[in-house]
Design a protein around this motif. Structure first.
Motif, PDB file in Angstrom:
ATOM      1  N   VAL A   1       0.880  -1.225  -0.013  1.00 39.28           N
ATOM      2  CA  VAL A   1       0.044  -0.118  -0.102  1.00 39.28           C
ATOM      3  C   VAL A   1       0.969   1.233  -0.121  1.00 39.28           C
ATOM      4  CG1 VAL A   1      -1.839   1.343   1.305  1.00 39.28           C
ATOM      5  CG2 VAL A   1      -1.802  -1.236   1.193  1.00 39.28           C
ATOM      6  N   PRO A   2       0.914   1.897  -1.083  1.00 40.42           N
ATOM      7  CA  PRO A   2       1.936   2.953  -1.350  1.00 40.42           C
ATOM      8  C   PRO A   2       2.091   3.685   0.071  1.00 40.42           C
ATOM      9  CG  PRO A   2       0.565   2.878  -3.096  1.00 40.42           C
ATOM     10  CD  PRO A   2       0.086   1.967  -2.418  1.00 40.42           C
ATOM     11  N   GLY A   3       3.516   3.844   0.326  1.00 43.21           N
ATOM     12  CA  GLY A   3       3.957   4.855   1.801  1.00 43.21           C
ATOM     13  C   GLY A   3       3.329   4.137   3.030  1.00 43.21           C
ATOM     14  N   ASP A   4       2.802   2.941   3.172  1.00 46.30           N
ATOM     15  CA  ASP A   4       2.152   2.477   4.316  1.00 46.30           C
ATOM     16  C   ASP A   4       2.948   1.499   4.972  1.00 46.30           C
ATOM     17  OD1 ASP A   4       0.443   1.597   6.415  1.00 46.30           O
ATOM     18  OD2 ASP A   4      -1.131   1.652   5.163  1.00 46.30           O
ATOM     19  N   THR A   5       3.711   1.956   6.047  1.00 47.05           N
ATOM     20  CA  THR A   5       4.553   0.784   6.692  1.00 47.05           C
ATOM     21  C   THR A   5       3.825  -0.229   7.307  1.00 47.05           C
ATOM     22  OG1 THR A   5       4.742   2.225   8.853  1.00 47.05           O
ATOM     23  CG2 THR A   5       6.150   2.762   7.129  1.00 47.05           C
ATOM     24  N   LYS A   6       2.613  -0.206   7.377  1.00 50.04           N
ATOM     25  CA  LYS A   6       1.935  -1.440   8.111  1.00 50.04           C
ATOM     26  C   LYS A   6       1.539  -2.113   6.852  1.00 50.04           C
ATOM     27  CE  LYS A   6       2.606   0.804  11.984  1.00 50.04           C
ATOM     28  NZ  LYS A   6       2.982   2.059  11.581  1.00 50.04           N
ATOM     29  N   SER A   7       1.760  -2.288   5.824  1.00 48.18           N
ATOM     30  CA  SER A   7       1.185  -3.214   4.837  1.00 48.18           C
ATOM     31  C   SER A   7       2.375  -4.065   4.325  1.00 48.18           C
ATOM     32  CB  SER A   7       0.944  -2.247   3.795  1.00 48.18           C
ATOM     33  OG  SER A   7       2.027  -1.471   2.897  1.00 48.18           O
ATOM     34  N   ALA A   8       2.127  -5.171   3.640  1.00 44.08           N
ATOM     35  CA  ALA A   8       2.968  -6.132   3.369  1.00 44.08           C
ATOM     36  C   ALA A   8       3.966  -5.670   2.357  1.00 44.08           C
ATOM     37  CB  ALA A   8       2.079  -7.335   2.842  1.00 44.08           C
ATOM     38  N   PRO A   9       5.172  -6.449   2.303  1.00 47.06           N
ATOM     39  CA  PRO A   9       6.274  -5.693   1.466  1.00 47.06           C
ATOM     40  C   PRO A   9       5.992  -6.377  -0.011  1.00 47.06           C
ATOM     41  CG  PRO A   9       7.073  -7.757   2.704  1.00 47.06           C
ATOM     42  CD  PRO A   9       5.635  -7.441   3.435  1.00 47.06           C
ATOM     43  N   GLU A  10       6.292  -5.535  -1.067  1.00 49.50           N
ATOM     44  CA  GLU A  10       6.027  -5.932  -2.295  1.00 49.50           C
ATOM     45  C   GLU A  10       7.295  -6.779  -2.572  1.00 49.50           C
ATOM     46  OE1 GLU A  10       4.599  -5.248  -4.979  1.00 49.50           O
ATOM     47  OE2 GLU A  10       3.178  -3.832  -4.202  1.00 49.50           O
ATOM     48  N   ASP A  11       8.448  -6.470  -2.074  1.00 47.93           N
ATOM     49  CA  ASP A  11       9.452  -7.464  -2.350  1.00 47.93           C
ATOM     50  C   ASP A  11       9.609  -8.203  -0.910  1.00 47.93           C
ATOM     51  OD1 ASP A  11      12.089  -9.106  -2.806  1.00 47.93           O
ATOM     52  OD2 ASP A  11      13.124  -7.086  -3.228  1.00 47.93           O
ATOM     53  N   VAL A  12       9.407  -9.548  -0.880  1.00 49.10           N
ATOM     54  CA  VAL A  12       9.442 -10.285   0.414  1.00 49.10           C
ATOM     55  C   VAL A  12      11.180 -10.321   0.818  1.00 49.10           C
ATOM     56  CG1 VAL A  12       9.122 -12.445   1.570  1.00 49.10           C
ATOM     57  CG2 VAL A  12       7.406 -11.224   0.301  1.00 49.10           C
ATOM     58  N   SER A  13      12.010 -10.587  -0.217  1.00 48.98           N
ATOM     59  CA  SER A  13      13.395 -10.843   0.009  1.00 48.98           C
ATOM     60  C   SER A  13      13.974  -9.710   0.888  1.00 48.98           C
ATOM     61  CB  SER A  13      14.170 -10.760  -1.298  1.00 48.98           C
ATOM     62  OG  SER A  13      14.172  -9.853  -2.018  1.00 48.98           O
ATOM     63  N   ALA A  14      13.484  -8.356   0.756  1.00 45.21           N
ATOM     64  CA  ALA A  14      13.864  -7.344   1.455  1.00 45.21           C
ATOM     65  C   ALA A  14      13.507  -7.354   3.044  1.00 45.21           C
ATOM     66  CB  ALA A  14      13.189  -6.050   1.033  1.00 45.21           C
ATOM     67  N   TRP A  15      12.321  -7.666   3.081  1.00 40.21           N
ATOM     68  CA  TRP A  15      11.988  -8.079   4.501  1.00 40.21           C
ATOM     69  C   TRP A  15      12.787  -9.344   5.128  1.00 40.21           C
ATOM     70  CZ3 TRP A  15       9.721  -7.460   8.971  1.00 40.21           C
ATOM     71  CH2 TRP A  15       9.040  -8.403   9.787  1.00 40.21           C
ATOM     72  N   GLU A  16      13.088 -10.352   4.377  1.00 37.14           N
ATOM     73  CA  GLU A  16      13.929 -11.494   4.764  1.00 37.14           C
ATOM     74  C   GLU A  16      15.288 -10.902   5.128  1.00 37.14           C
ATOM     75  OE1 GLU A  16      11.938 -15.245   2.762  1.00 37.14           O
ATOM     76  OE2 GLU A  16      12.977 -14.087   1.267  1.00 37.14           O
ATOM     77  N   LYS A  17      15.615 -10.047   4.418  1.00 40.86           N
ATOM     78  CA  LYS A  17      17.329  -9.390   4.521  1.00 40.86           C
ATOM     79  C   LYS A  17      17.281  -8.773   5.992  1.00 40.86           C
ATOM     80  CE  LYS A  17      20.494  -6.308   2.434  1.00 40.86           C
ATOM     81  NZ  LYS A  17      20.866  -5.294   1.394  1.00 40.86           N
ATOM     82  N   TYR A  18      16.189  -8.130   6.339  1.00 38.12           N
ATOM     83  CA  TYR A  18      16.170  -7.345   7.563  1.00 38.12           C
ATOM     84  C   TYR A  18      16.147  -8.437   8.659  1.00 38.12           C
ATOM     85  CZ  TYR A  18      13.682  -5.232  11.319  1.00 38.12           C
ATOM     86  OH  TYR A  18      12.923  -4.892  12.652  1.00 38.12           O
ATOM     87  N   VAL A  19      15.138  -9.479   8.353  1.00 36.06           N
ATOM     88  CA  VAL A  19      15.162 -10.161   9.434  1.00 36.06           C
ATOM     89  C   VAL A  19      16.276 -11.142   9.788  1.00 36.06           C
ATOM     90  CG1 VAL A  19      13.999 -12.257  10.510  1.00 36.06           C
ATOM     91  CG2 VAL A  19      12.413 -10.587   9.234  1.00 36.06           C
ATOM     92  N   ASP A  20      17.022 -11.529   8.663  1.00 30.52           N
ATOM     93  CA  ASP A  20      18.160 -12.323   8.877  1.00 30.52           C
ATOM     94  C   ASP A  20      19.291 -11.345   9.547  1.00 30.52           C
ATOM     95  OD1 ASP A  20      19.730 -14.654   7.727  1.00 30.52           O
ATOM     96  OD2 ASP A  20      21.057 -13.007   7.313  1.00 30.52           O
TER      97      ASP A  20
END
Length: 482
Positions: A133-152
């Motif tokens: 959701v454009p600009g919304d930090t509480k929405s799912a990531p477009e690129d899941v790999s970026a989320w995984e990179k942060y978690v890792d």
């Protein structure tokens, strides 16, 4: 990445926690108490009240740490970031914590470790540049790999020495439609979301998107490093029937069931009795290791009885549900620090001081500081009295709630100790012990009977009808009893 917060309107009504009728056991048999606390094998450390108590935020000084210890707080919870807030080309940063990522996290965790405080690190949210959701930090990531990179990056760093963090929480309060009519959860947004809640539409894919794009990708990373997955704080307004549906969901894309990727179930702002069903379905025989609440309190603490009743009842509840691991049951107060009079402490200036809620935790931990064990025989309360009880080392500790006047509690199966015993009547908010004439202890027919006088000036004056919260402490070797 915004801080974890609550709208005051969500906490308008104080809950009344159901009192448990629990049981009594001879208070003067130390061997029996220790055996009960240690389990059948007798090999594990005893459970203590402090094992249950955490809070949101971190102590920031030696004085803060001393106050935490006095209140019995053994867990802290905080954010990790800021990650890559502006672009995927930024270096990954996971060294900050706090509402505005203005504190150094490595030094916080090391200081906590040195002082026996455990750390729960919260993983979230989506940077604006990657939001579905454009600009919304509480929405799912477009690129899941970026989320995984942060978690890792977070788990790799903080699960290793010298930090040794074992527990990581994924997101916060992801849910779908909430009770009260909100079509989307406060911290989980999808298509049709609007800041004006009356214009938002339902997020039809809320469950599947969370499981597939947030939870299971993060959980796989957490377990890869030998750490534990703490579920992302199911909101009280989400409904437990809804939580069951989310946990039962099996992703067709990942071929994985949500419940199999949770080590510690986590809810927010529920009463202790609400946890029974979750324990029976997910903890008693697995797959979860334990049951947490990473946010309790908040405006409920306007009622000064709330916290001492919650944690005493929580301890009694846990002792009856195979409390075989000190991490199995934890509840974290929101919040220990602030300016509102119901928080645990007032920030100052000139210096931090305890509020009533903070003082009530001090009294609880001073009254029941020992190895805890259940009381297997029922307590029988007189008219208008509610309560529950447990063993703390050799002491029987009974929490009672009652209106003014003379009241009673009895239990069978306890023989009078040869060295005598004494009963103390302790105010649960101030720790003041009443005159010895206000509580009497008698023995007859292998049973114990306590008669106590509740003062006219009760400490729950705002409750309707007014009631007093106190502890009856039966202690051996303190003089002859009748």
């Amino acid at each position: 990445m915004d801080r974890i917060k609550y709208q005051p309107s969500r906490r308008r009504v104080l809950t009344t926690l159901a009192a448990l009728a629990c049981a009594g056991l001879p208070p003067f048999r130390a061997h029996a108490a220790n055996a009960a606390a240690s389990g059948a094998a007798g090999s594990r450390a005893p459970r203590r009240m402090t094992d249950l108590i955490g809070t949101n935020g971190w102590p920031s000084s030696a004085a803060d740490i001393a106050m935490w210890k006095k209140m019995g707080i053994s867990w802290g919870r905080g954010s990790v970031g800021p990650g890559q807030p502006d672009a995927s080309t930024q270096p990954m940063s996971v060294d900050r914590t706090g509402n505005r990522f203005d504190s150094d996290l490595p030094s916080v965790v090391l200081r906590d470790n040195q002082n026996g405080i455990r750390s729960l690190l919260f993983l979230g949210y989506t940077p604006k540049w990657n939001a579905s959701v454009p600009g919304d930090t509480k929405s799912a990531p477009e690129d899941v790999s970026a989320w995984e990179k942060y978690v890792d990056a977070v788990v790799k760093k903080y699960s290793a020495a010298p930090y040794g963090v074992r527990h990581f929480q994924i997101w916060n309060e992801a849910a779908g439609r909430l009770s009260g009519g909100l079509p989307q959860a406060t911290f989980w947004h999808g298509p049709k979301f609007d800041k004006d809640e009356h214009r938002s539409g339902p997020y039809e894919q809320a469950m599947q998107d969370y499981v597939e794009r947030i939870h299971i990708p993060a959980a796989r990373i957490i377990r890869r490093y030998g750490a534990y997955v703490v579920y992302g704080g199911w909101p009280d307004q989400g409904g437990l029937d809804n939580l069951d549906k989310w946990l039962a969901f099996k992703s067709p894309h990942l071929n994985a069931r949500m419940a199999d990727w949770v080590d510690y179930l986590d809810t927010h702002y529920l009463s202790v009795s609400d946890l029974d069903g979750l324990y029976e379905r997910y903890v008693r025989q697995g797959p979860a290791r334990g049951l947490w609440q990473t946010e309790i309190g908040d405006r409920y603490m306007i009622d000064p009885h709330y916290l001492p009743r919650y944690f005493f009842e929580f301890a009694v509840w846990a002792l009856a549900r195979n409390w075989d691991d000190p991490d199995k049951y934890v509840s974290m107060i929101y919040h220990w620090d602030g300016y509102e009079p119901f928080r645990l402490t007032h920030r100052g200036p000139p210096e931090r001081t305890y509020n009533v809620s903070g003082k009530s935790l001090i009294v609880l931990n001073q009254t029941a500081p020992g190895a805890l064990a259940p009381l297997p025989q029922p307590l029988h309360f007189g008219p208008d009295v509610a309560g529950s009880g447990l063993l703390s080392d050799k002491d029987v500790v009974i929490q009672v709630s009652a209106p003014p006047g003379w009241r009673t509690v009895q239990t069978a199966g306890i023989a009078a100790p040869s060295g005598g015993a004494q009963v103390l009547f302790v105010d649960a908010l101030t720790g003041t012990t009443a005159s010895k004439d206000d509580a009497t202890l008698n023995w007859n027919n292998d049973g114990m009977s306590i008669r106590f006088r509740v003062p006219d000036n009760v400490n729950g004056a705002d409750r309707k009808p007014p009631r007093h919260l106190a502890y009856l402490v039966v202690r051996a070797g303190q003089g002859k009893s009748a």
